[in-house]
Scaffold this active site. Structure first.
Site, mmCIF file in Angstrom:
data_model
loop_
_atom_site.group_PDB
_atom_site.id
_atom_site.type_symbol
_atom_site.label_atom_id
_atom_site.label_comp_id
_atom_site.label_asym_id
_atom_site.label_seq_id
_atom_site.Cartn_x
_atom_site.Cartn_y
_atom_site.Cartn_z
ATOM 1 N N CYS A 27 -19.126 -63.653 35.238
ATOM 2 C CA CYS A 27 -18.104 -63.168 34.302
ATOM 3 C C CYS A 27 -18.453 -63.499 32.851
ATOM 4 O O CYS A 27 -18.241 -62.679 31.948
ATOM 5 C CB CYS A 27 -16.736 -63.710 34.678
ATOM 6 S SG CYS A 27 -16.618 -65.515 34.670
ATOM 7 N N HIS B 61 -12.729 -68.666 35.024
ATOM 8 C CA HIS B 61 -12.877 -67.239 34.754
ATOM 9 C C HIS B 61 -12.814 -66.992 33.250
ATOM 10 O O HIS B 61 -12.342 -67.833 32.478
ATOM 11 C CB HIS B 61 -11.775 -66.451 35.463
ATOM 12 C CG HIS B 61 -12.033 -64.969 35.536
ATOM 13 N ND1 HIS B 61 -13.245 -64.434 35.884
ATOM 14 C CD2 HIS B 61 -11.214 -63.909 35.276
ATOM 15 C CE1 HIS B 61 -13.177 -63.119 35.879
ATOM 16 N NE2 HIS B 61 -11.942 -62.768 35.502
ATOM 17 N N ASP C 204 -11.276 -57.101 32.189
ATOM 18 C CA ASP C 204 -11.677 -58.123 33.149
ATOM 19 C C ASP C 204 -12.979 -57.712 33.828
ATOM 20 O O ASP C 204 -13.063 -56.611 34.388
ATOM 21 C CB ASP C 204 -10.573 -58.300 34.193
ATOM 22 C CG ASP C 204 -10.758 -59.539 35.039
ATOM 23 O OD1 ASP C 204 -11.907 -60.033 35.123
ATOM 24 O OD2 ASP C 204 -9.773 -60.012 35.618
#
Length: 545
Positions: free
Chosen positions: A324, A458, A479
């Site tokens: 991520c 995250h 995202d």
């Protein structure tokens, strides 16, 4: 020569017979008339009566009679003699007298045949006489509680029992009857007090401490391996290895044809060689689609601020579960390439792939940027599945000559662990372009880069902010965990109203304890870049509040 009728020993002279009876059958068969003690010598029996039965009344010449439990008879021409007579007839074999007991035993001794050797020399009796007059050296038993040395274990037992009785009486506890085994254990335990007990306690404490340290070390190793696996610092390999394994499993399950596997693998190797992302996870035109949606459909918003055009990059099979941070950096770079202030300083006009970003990070460490972070990753990112966060994004931007800072929202500032101050700060960031003071238009498409938002586990990219009619604020987030198919629903007018729900995030949706925001602030000069590198040695974030 005489023969003993008890044990059958032969060829004994009359003097030797007396000694034999005394030593072999009389002294070894004594028993106490007041208790069950037996099998002790004369001296031991005397000591026993005087110590164990002191309450028994006796006079000097009327002591309890202790008789022998065995009698023996032998053929002889002389009259039967008592043991007392036997003892008195042997001037060379003295027997100590005892004031507390006398020994009386009857043994009739008759010769097997008449002695035909009246002229036996006295030297033949010397071994027996010596045995009586000078007994062999016995084993000594020292008392563990005082300085007394006993010649018998039985005497030692009774002596120790007296000590224990005195100790128990002094403590006021009831007298406990001890068996020989328990008495022996008590004696051994008392013999080690207090020094031995203290040494034993220290030894047990040391063993317990050592065992605890070993358990803690083992637990630390287990936790360290978990952290290594969680942050991709183990030996599982990096982006390319994970992608190959995933495709191999797909082939083995029949989900991918072997020809497709080889084609995709060749494309991956080509992308790795060039260092440029293959674009398989990229979705372009997302910000333009959001602008059109708020312009035409959404009427319950008072104001909407949007960042500069930004492409969405989602995680692939090669970086699923750990990529991520890299994907958000790709989103940020895709926006910087479209902004006139930053585009000229970016040498590479294409967005790099994840392995190339890892090499860029290692290059930043070699220049001296964030040495603590470099030590954390052991100077190596390429070929691993290591996570990166806000500090690594800052280091990458500094290496590229771009000014950046980290804002740390280190604690909740609203009810229910919410962060309303974070939302207000984002609003100020996007509304900074309105310097005229006039009421801004309802939708503002700025030229500001998106914000990198990091929280535990995250990261996402803030590409806009929406303010409702009731005054509530809503972040617009891209995202990396959203798939290509879901993200591309934003591009369609038929599905954008449903897909926008994944982009909107109200304060009740952001309830982590801490959030960090990386914001781009401009271009660094050569001198400013060196100062930023020096300052990164003790990298600090700006805490809000």
């Amino acid at each position: 020569m005489l023969t003993c009728e008890i044990c059958g020993e032969e060829n004994l002279m009359e003097e030797d017979m007396k000694t034999h009876l005394l030593l072999s059958h009389l002294e070894n068969d004594m028993h106490c008339p007041l208790c069950s003690l037996s099998g002790v010598s004369y001296d031991e029996l005397c000591f026993h009566i005087s110590s164990a039965h002191p309450e028994t009344p006796h006079k000097e010449h009327h002591t309890p009679v202790i008789t022998s439990t065995s009698s023996c008879s032998a053929r002889t021409n002389t009259e039967p003699q008592t043991v007392a007579n036997v003892l008195s007839s042997q001037p060379c074999m003295p027997v100590d007298s005892c004031d507390t007991a006398s020994v009386v035993a009857t043994h009739s001794v008759q010769p097997k045949q008449k002695n035909t050797f009246p002229g036996v020399k006295p030297e033949h009796n010397k071994p027996k006489q010596k045995r009586l007059s000078s007994p062999t050296e016995e084993k000594l038993f020292p008392c563990p509680m005082c300085a007394l040395v006993c010649s018998s274990c039985f005497i030692l037992q009774e002596h120790v029992e007296l000590h224990l009785q005195e100790q128990i009486s002094a403590e006021g506890s009831p007298l406990e009857v001890c068996s020989p085994a328990t008495t022996s254990l008590s004696a051994r335990s008392l013999s080690g007090s207090p020094g031995s007990d203290l040494k034993l306690a220290r030894q047990l404490q040391q063993e317990e401490e050592q065992r605890r340290r070993q358990e803690e070390a083992q637990q630390e190793r287990v936790e360290f391996k978990k952290l290594q696996r969680q942050f991709g610092l183990d030996s599982r390999g990096g982006y390319s290895r994970q992608m190959e394994r995933t495709m191999e499993r797909a082939v083995s399950r029949g989900l991918m044809a072997p020809t497709e596997f080889h084609c995709k693998r060749a494309e991956m190797m080509e992308s790795l060689a060039s260092g440029v992302d293959d674009g398989s996870t990229r979705t372009q035109g997302v910000l333009r689609a959001l602008y059109e949606y708020y312009q035409n459909d959404c009427r319950d918003s008072v104001h909407v601020w949007l960042s500069a055009d930004t492409d969405h990059y989602c995680s692939s099979v090669g970086d699923k579960g750990w990529g991520c941070g890299y994907r958000n950096f790709q989103m940020l770079l895709s926006s910087l390439h479209r902004i006139d202030m930053y585009a000229p300083i970016l040498q590479e006009k294409a967005v790099p792939g994840i392995p190339q970003v890892q090499r860029m990070m290692e290059g930043a460490w070699k220049e001296g940027i964030d040495p603590q972070g470099a030590s954390h990753f052991n100077q190596r990112l390429h070929g691993t599945q290591a996570w990166i966060g806000a500090t690594e994004i800052f280091s990458l931007l500094t290496c590229l000559g771009i000014s950046a800072c980290i804002n740390d929202f280190h604690q909740p500032t609203g009810p229910g662990d919410t962060h309303p101050l974070l939302f207000e700060w984002v609003k100020q960031y996007f509304s900074q372009t309105n310097k005229s003071g006039r009421l801004p238009p309802r939708i503002i498409h700025t030229s500001l880069p998106p914000l990198y938002l990091q929280h535990q586990g995250h990261s996402r990219s803030i590409v806009g902010l929406e303010q409702k009619k009731n005054g509530s604020l809503c972040l617009l987030l891209l995202d990396p965990g959203s798939s290509v198919s879901n993200t591309r629903k934003l591009l369609s007018k038929d599905t954008v109203s449903t897909a926008i729900r994944q982009v909107r995030k109200f304060p009740g949706s952001l309830k982590h304890k801490q959030y960090q925001v990386v914001v781009v602030r401009g271009v660094l000069s050569a001198e400013e870049r060196q100062i930023s590198i020096m300052n990164s040695r003790t990298l600090c974030a700006e805490k809000i509040p």
